[in-house]
Design an enzyme around this catalytic site. Structure first.
Site, mmCIF file in Angstrom:
data_model
loop_
_atom_site.group_PDB
_atom_site.id
_atom_site.type_symbol
_atom_site.label_atom_id
_atom_site.label_comp_id
_atom_site.label_asym_id
_atom_site.label_seq_id
_atom_site.Cartn_x
_atom_site.Cartn_y
_atom_site.Cartn_z
ATOM 1 N N LEU A 1 9.967 18.155 -1.065
ATOM 2 C CA LEU A 1 11.051 18.809 -0.908
ATOM 3 C C LEU A 1 10.577 20.053 -0.013
ATOM 4 O O LEU A 1 11.054 20.979 -0.114
ATOM 5 C CB LEU A 1 11.107 19.474 -2.118
ATOM 6 C CG LEU A 1 12.092 18.348 -3.196
ATOM 7 C CD1 LEU A 1 12.066 19.071 -4.657
ATOM 8 C CD2 LEU A 1 13.160 18.004 -2.579
ATOM 9 N N GLU B 1 0.916 -1.188 0.021
ATOM 10 C CA GLU B 1 -0.040 0.022 -0.032
ATOM 11 C C GLU B 1 0.956 1.322 0.006
ATOM 12 O O GLU B 1 2.024 1.391 0.453
ATOM 13 C CB GLU B 1 -0.909 -0.052 1.122
ATOM 14 C CG GLU B 1 -0.229 -0.080 2.585
ATOM 15 C CD GLU B 1 0.161 1.057 3.184
ATOM 16 O OE1 GLU B 1 -0.221 2.294 2.533
ATOM 17 O OE2 GLU B 1 0.899 1.058 4.145
ATOM 18 N N CYS C 1 5.834 4.742 9.507
ATOM 19 C CA CYS C 1 6.390 4.221 8.056
ATOM 20 C C CYS C 1 7.800 4.502 7.796
ATOM 21 O O CYS C 1 8.655 3.621 7.798
ATOM 22 C CB CYS C 1 5.565 4.607 6.758
ATOM 23 S SG CYS C 1 3.857 4.113 7.264
HETATM 24 C C1 UGA Z 1 4.409 7.326 4.038
HETATM 25 C C2 UGA Z 1 4.403 7.398 2.371
HETATM 26 O O1 UGA Z 1 4.130 8.743 1.937
HETATM 27 C C3 UGA Z 1 3.214 6.430 1.868
HETATM 28 O O2 UGA Z 1 3.081 6.578 0.354
HETATM 29 C C4 UGA Z 1 3.209 5.043 2.463
HETATM 30 O O3 UGA Z 1 2.200 4.064 2.081
HETATM 31 C C5 UGA Z 1 3.181 5.465 4.014
HETATM 32 O O4 UGA Z 1 4.341 5.848 4.389
HETATM 33 C C6 UGA Z 1 3.252 3.583 4.488
HETATM 34 O O5 UGA Z 1 4.417 2.985 4.087
HETATM 35 O O6 UGA Z 1 2.376 3.244 4.941
HETATM 36 P P1 UGA Z 1 3.063 8.752 5.750
HETATM 37 O O7 UGA Z 1 4.030 8.144 6.870
HETATM 38 O O8 UGA Z 1 1.512 8.510 6.218
HETATM 39 O O9 UGA Z 1 3.143 8.009 4.435
HETATM 40 O O10 UGA Z 1 3.329 10.171 5.737
HETATM 41 P P2 UGA Z 1 4.100 11.187 4.593
HETATM 42 O O11 UGA Z 1 3.176 12.237 4.223
HETATM 43 O O12 UGA Z 1 4.822 10.668 3.755
HETATM 44 O O13 UGA Z 1 5.060 12.018 5.712
HETATM 45 C C7 UGA Z 1 6.207 11.303 6.412
HETATM 46 C C8 UGA Z 1 6.955 12.459 7.187
HETATM 47 O O14 UGA Z 1 7.805 13.162 6.250
HETATM 48 C C9 UGA Z 1 6.295 13.322 7.910
HETATM 49 O O15 UGA Z 1 6.708 13.500 9.171
HETATM 50 C C10 UGA Z 1 6.281 14.663 7.254
HETATM 51 O O16 UGA Z 1 6.020 15.755 8.076
HETATM 52 C C11 UGA Z 1 7.537 14.405 6.486
HETATM 53 N N1 UGA Z 1 7.618 15.158 5.236
HETATM 54 C C12 UGA Z 1 7.086 14.926 4.215
HETATM 55 C C13 UGA Z 1 8.561 16.301 5.266
HETATM 56 O O17 UGA Z 1 9.381 16.887 6.169
HETATM 57 N N2 UGA Z 1 8.651 17.097 4.085
HETATM 58 C C14 UGA Z 1 7.962 16.836 3.089
HETATM 59 O O18 UGA Z 1 8.082 17.460 1.909
HETATM 60 C C15 UGA Z 1 7.249 15.488 2.951
#
Ligand code: UGA
Length: 438
Positions: free
Chosen positions: A253, A151, A263
């Site tokens: 980014l 997923e 995750c």
């Molecule tokens: C992530 C992946 O994006 C999903 O595709 C995947 O299915 C999921 O893990 C999983 O393996 O189940 P998620 O952990 O819900 O999803 O959240 P994200 O939106 O990816 O953010 C993860 C972290 O990265 C957060 O702490 C967020 O603040 C940080 N982030 C994200 C940043 O610091 N900068 C960004 O540009 C994007």
């Protein structure tokens, strides 16, 4: 089709509800009686926008049911999804597969008709082979095809991600199993979501490679942000300047306090363990994991610096505690490291979050929690914006400045323009941006 979804955690519940919304008949199974009883009453175990309505609609339509009886759900299912947890194993960081294998054995014993058994949980390469072996040994007569179907749901946007995916990955070498999976995903397939059919091991690796790549992208821009601070450049402009190149892409980014959640931290470490086991080191991912851990701790020091280098006796209000907005998930949230660093340095820490206070309290009992961001800020020496919840994106900055003991805003998500912060009478500290343009 009839679908049994084993595990009603985040992935299982969202996937089960969405499949039922496509018209499939879905039974969601969990061992946790209280969770199933709550779901039957329409009470969700997690906060995910839109999930309660989706569940309610499909329960009412008779397409979605909940049970603790795995055998019954499996016996008449065409597709059985394994969506149980794969936490990090204590001590070595490997994914703990005991729930996956336990569920597999129970499924094998309950199989009554030909079915696909699909691993949706994030599992290391080769897990599908083991699932297949368990089924063959437990139920030699059963006709089951083991398929990998990772997923890619983001918490907070999971329903949208499920219904409009960039791609669907299906790992199987068996044409009949591939056909059954096509049937399961037909509604999306009709919407032109690409279906990537590949070998099972490849599908398992795609999931880890995707998460590791996204974690790398974030960590890359975070380090560029540090360099921006050192040379007086603006990381948001750098991100835009490189992101408009289609080969790079603008998503993921956004510089910030480091990635967290259920995750990326867990999956990057599990991938490193797999790489180590197969003597194929992933040195870039190794660095990403180290840099991200250090970064979360460095954010506490950044706040202390903003306070003039001394936190003892000071009060700091953290706004937004969950690892990202629109979730109540606190797992590996940067706020945990920041609170620790501030408390170690002698500060009193206050916290506000729209949805995560209950979870935060369970992990950080010594924080003073507030239901309102302005109340949390009143009399504080610094306000730190840790998670970019919508309600924190348009704060009345003048009101904050007036009510604080010292007007210091540390914006770890670069939500506010520097000029607005300074015009409101607050001292601005952010990520990868000069306080005044050079
Ligand atoms: C992530 C992946 O994006 C999903 O595709 C995947 O299915 C999921 O893990 C999983 O393996 O189940 P998620 O952990 O819900 O999803 O959240 P994200 O939106 O990816 O953010 C993860 C972290 O990265 C957060 O702490 C967020 O603040 C940080 N982030 C994200 C940043 O610091 N900068 C960004 O540009 C994007």
């Amino acid at each position: 089709m009839r679908i049994a979804m084993i595990g009603t955690g985040y992935v299982g519940l969202v996937s089960g509800a969405c499949f039922s919304d496509f018209g499939h008949h879905v039974t969601c199974v969990d061992k946790d009686v209280s969770k199933i009883e709550a779901l039957e009453r329409g009470v969700m175990p997690i906060f995910e926008p839109g999930l309660d309505q989706l569940v309610e609609r499909n329960v009412r339509g008779g397409r979605l049911t909940f049970t603790t009886n795995l055998a019954q759900a499996v016996s008449d299912a065409d597709a059985i999804f394994i969506a149980v947890g794969t936490p990090s194993r204590r001590g070595d960081g490997h994914a703990d597969l005991s729930y996956v294998f336990g569920a597999t054995e129970e499924i094998a014993r309950a199989l009554k008709k030909p079915a696909v058994v699909v691993t949706k949980s994030t599992v290391p390469v080769g897990t599908g082979d083991e699932v297949e072996r368990i089924i063959r040994e437990t139920a030699p007569q059963a006709q089951a095809w083991v398929v990998s179907n990772p997923e890619f749901l983001r918490e907070g946007a999971a329903i949208e991600d499920f219904k409009r995916p960039d791609r669907i990955v299906v790992g199987t070498d068996d044409p009949q199993a591939a056909e059954m999976m096509r049937e399961v995903y037909r509604p999306l397939y009709l919407n032109k979501s690409p279906l990537v059919i590949t070998s099972r091991r490849t599908a398992e690796l795609i999931k880890y490679a995707a998460n590791a790549f996204l974690a790398t992208k974030i960590t890359f821009i975070n380090e560029i942000a540090d360099l921006c601070e050192a040379v007086g450049a603006d990381v948001q402009d750098v991100a835009r300047g490189i992101g408009l190149d289609n080969r790079i892409g603008s998503k993921f980014l956004h510089a910030g306090p480091g990635y967290g959640g259920s995750c990326f931290p867990k999956d990057t470490i599990a991938l490193l363990k797999t790489a180590e086991d197969h003597q194929a080191p992933l040195r870039i991912v190794e660095s990403v994991v180290k840099v991200n851990d250090l970064r979360k701790r460095a954010m506490g020091r950044k706040v202390i610096q903003a306070l003039g280098g001394e936190a003892r006796g000071k009060t700091v209000a953290l706004l937004g505690l969950t690892f990202k907005p629109n979730t109540d998930d606190m797992r590996d949230a940067p706020s945990l490291s920041i609170v620790q660093a501030l408390q170690d340095a002698g500060a009193t820490v206050r916290g506000y979050d729209p949805e995560g206070i209950e979870q935060a309290r369970a992990m950080m009992a010594s924080v003073d929690y507030y239901d309102d961001p302005y109340e949390a800020a009143e009399g504080a020496d610094a306000v730190v914006l840790v998670t970019e919840w919508d309600v924190l994106r348009a704060l009345d900055l003048r009101r904050l400045a007036r009510s604080m003991a010292q007007p210091i805003l540390v914006d770890l998500r670069n939500v506010y323009p520097v000029e607005d912060v300074e015009n409101a009478g607050l001292h601005w500290h952010g990520i990868g941006r000069p306080s005044r343009p050079h």
